[in-house]
Scaffold this motif. Structure first.
Motif, mmCIF file in Angstrom:
data_model
loop_
_atom_site.group_PDB
_atom_site.id
_atom_site.type_symbol
_atom_site.label_atom_id
_atom_site.label_comp_id
_atom_site.label_asym_id
_atom_site.label_seq_id
_atom_site.Cartn_x
_atom_site.Cartn_y
_atom_site.Cartn_z
ATOM 1 N N THR A 135 -9.658 -12.850 -2.401
ATOM 2 C CA THR A 135 -8.946 -13.639 -3.266
ATOM 3 C C THR A 135 -8.231 -14.707 -2.430
ATOM 4 O OG1 THR A 135 -9.353 -11.751 -5.152
ATOM 5 C CG2 THR A 135 -7.316 -13.593 -5.018
ATOM 6 N N SER A 136 -7.734 -14.602 -1.336
ATOM 7 C CA SER A 136 -7.270 -14.851 -0.394
ATOM 8 C C SER A 136 -7.742 -15.887 0.598
ATOM 9 C CB SER A 136 -5.517 -14.249 -0.082
ATOM 10 O OG SER A 136 -6.674 -12.966 1.108
ATOM 11 N N PRO A 137 -6.992 -16.959 1.444
ATOM 12 C CA PRO A 137 -8.243 -16.801 2.408
ATOM 13 C C PRO A 137 -8.524 -16.215 3.591
ATOM 14 C CG PRO A 137 -6.455 -18.655 1.705
ATOM 15 C CD PRO A 137 -6.255 -17.820 1.232
ATOM 16 N N ILE A 138 -7.131 -15.264 3.552
ATOM 17 C CA ILE A 138 -6.977 -14.470 4.816
ATOM 18 C C ILE A 138 -8.344 -13.425 4.958
ATOM 19 C CG2 ILE A 138 -5.494 -12.511 6.123
ATOM 20 C CD1 ILE A 138 -4.893 -15.012 7.035
ATOM 21 N N LEU A 153 -6.785 -8.806 -2.070
ATOM 22 C CA LEU A 153 -6.241 -9.630 -0.864
ATOM 23 C C LEU A 153 -6.088 -9.585 0.663
ATOM 24 C CD1 LEU A 153 -3.064 -9.697 -3.326
ATOM 25 C CD2 LEU A 153 -4.508 -11.858 -2.849
ATOM 26 N N GLY A 154 -6.502 -8.731 0.446
ATOM 27 C CA GLY A 154 -6.830 -7.956 2.070
ATOM 28 C C GLY A 154 -5.629 -7.437 2.922
ATOM 29 N N LEU A 155 -4.605 -6.659 1.683
ATOM 30 C CA LEU A 155 -3.303 -6.918 2.507
ATOM 31 C C LEU A 155 -3.030 -5.101 2.495
ATOM 32 C CD1 LEU A 155 -1.711 -8.998 -0.490
ATOM 33 C CD2 LEU A 155 -1.314 -9.282 2.463
ATOM 34 N N LYS A 156 -2.585 -5.070 2.949
ATOM 35 C CA LYS A 156 -2.538 -3.395 2.935
ATOM 36 C C LYS A 156 -0.907 -3.016 4.302
ATOM 37 C CE LYS A 156 -5.081 -0.021 3.073
ATOM 38 N NZ LYS A 156 -5.278 1.151 3.161
ATOM 39 N N THR A 157 0.084 -2.945 3.474
ATOM 40 C CA THR A 157 1.505 -2.727 3.651
ATOM 41 C C THR A 157 1.973 -1.248 4.128
ATOM 42 O OG1 THR A 157 1.691 -4.786 3.921
ATOM 43 C CG2 THR A 157 3.555 -3.822 5.159
#
Lengths: 195, 120
Positions: free
Chosen positions: A13-16, A168-172
């Motif tokens: 869903t995101s460019p990254i 979104l390729g997110l994990k923080t």
């Protein structure tokens, strides 16, 4: 969202995340070729009657199997570093959202324009409506604009948590006493799940 | 996420994965690379055997040919695919800007026309 028995990534869903998917394809092709070569060599080893008990040296093969893995590692490392630095680019977010991890819910604060705070609890399995997803649905969803760069500030009030949205390729990590930042940009509208 | 099949359509089923890891159906360029690699392997191995009549070495040449041809096709196809994606993105943004800014001073078509008329 994930589906049962899924092995691969969710749609990007995101460019990254798109870049990460392509890097994964690239690395997987290299892994596939190395696995094929190793399988072939194993089959050779198992099907030969030849033995050589007086090998003294093998300069050529040792040179090849030193230089070739170095080349392969460089072929993998260069795209990896490119994406790593791409994730840290300065991109002037238009919106900032703060999220705090609690045991066991997330709280969100939108404070750029007016103060908006809410808690987001997971809906228990016994209260799910038909069609809703177990362990993923929440009572108050995070609503974010699409095609805008958004800064997420993530921390925790008690123990370690992690704020993740796979598509979104997110994990923080949400670490008590520390403020972590990540930026996201969604390229299409939709409902995206994370834990 | 995989879409559920519509009623009346046959389900896609599990994707086919080479060696259990490479999903050749859904990864762009994977199927073509593997096919060209297989063809290159057969050509290289068979050609070496016809020239030298050495079976074992021909098999090794075949495996080496498979790896080299697959890698070569893979990089070539992925490079072109990346260029295509960039062009698609530029086209999509151009269409979006045209729709957003039509009849305003930011209209991309108006900027080009002003640039052309000012040069006369």
């Amino acid at each position: 969202m994930a589906y049962p028995m899924q092995l691969g990534f969710q749609d990007a869903t995101s460019p990254i995340m798109e870049e990460l998917l392509h890097f994964h394809d690239h690395t997987l092709m290299i892994v596939f070729l190395i696995s094929s070569l190793v399988l072939y060599i194993i089959s050779l080893m198992l099907t030969t009657k030849l033995t050589h008990t007086s090998t003294m040296d093998a300069q050529e093969i040792e040179t090849i199997w030193t230089i070739l893995p170095a080349i392969i590692l460089i072929l993998i490392a260069l795209p990896s570093l490119r994406i790593l630095y791409m994730m840290d680019e300065i991109n002037n977010p238009s919106l900032t959202v703060k999220t705090m991890g609690h045991q066991w819910y997330w709280s969100y604060e939108y404070t750029d324009y007016e103060d908006l705070n809410f808690d987001s609890y997971m809906i228990p399995t016994s209260e799910l409506k038909p069609g809703e997803l177990r362990l993923l649905e929440v009572d108050n969803r995070v609503v974010l604009p699409m095609e805008m760069t958004i800064r997420m500030l993530i921390s925790s009030e008690d123990v370690l948590h992690s704020w993740a949205v796979p598509s979104l390729g997110l994990k923080t990590d949400a670490i008590p006493g520390r403020l972590n930042q990540t930026t996201l940009m969604s390229t299409r509208p939709g409902l995206y799940y994370g834990q | 996420m995989a879409a559920a099949p519509e009623p009346g359509e046959p389900g896609k089923g599990k994707p086919f994965k080479l060696l259990g890891i490479l999903d050749v159906e859904n990864i762009p360029c994977a199927w073509d690379s593997i096919l060209y690699g297989s063809l290159g392997s057969v050509v290289a191995g068979l050609g070496h055997f016809l020239l030298t009549s050495r079976i074992r070495r021909s098999c090794e040449v075949g495996v080496g040919g498979f790896i080299m041809v697959t890698l070569g096709c893979w990089f070539h196809c992925r490079y072109n695919y990346a260029k295509l994606r960039i062009q698609e993105r530029l086209a999509r943004e151009g269409i979006k800007n045209k729709i957003f800014y039509e009849s305003t001073h930011l209209d991309p078509a108006r900027k080009q026309t002003n640039g052309g008329s000012s040069s006369n």
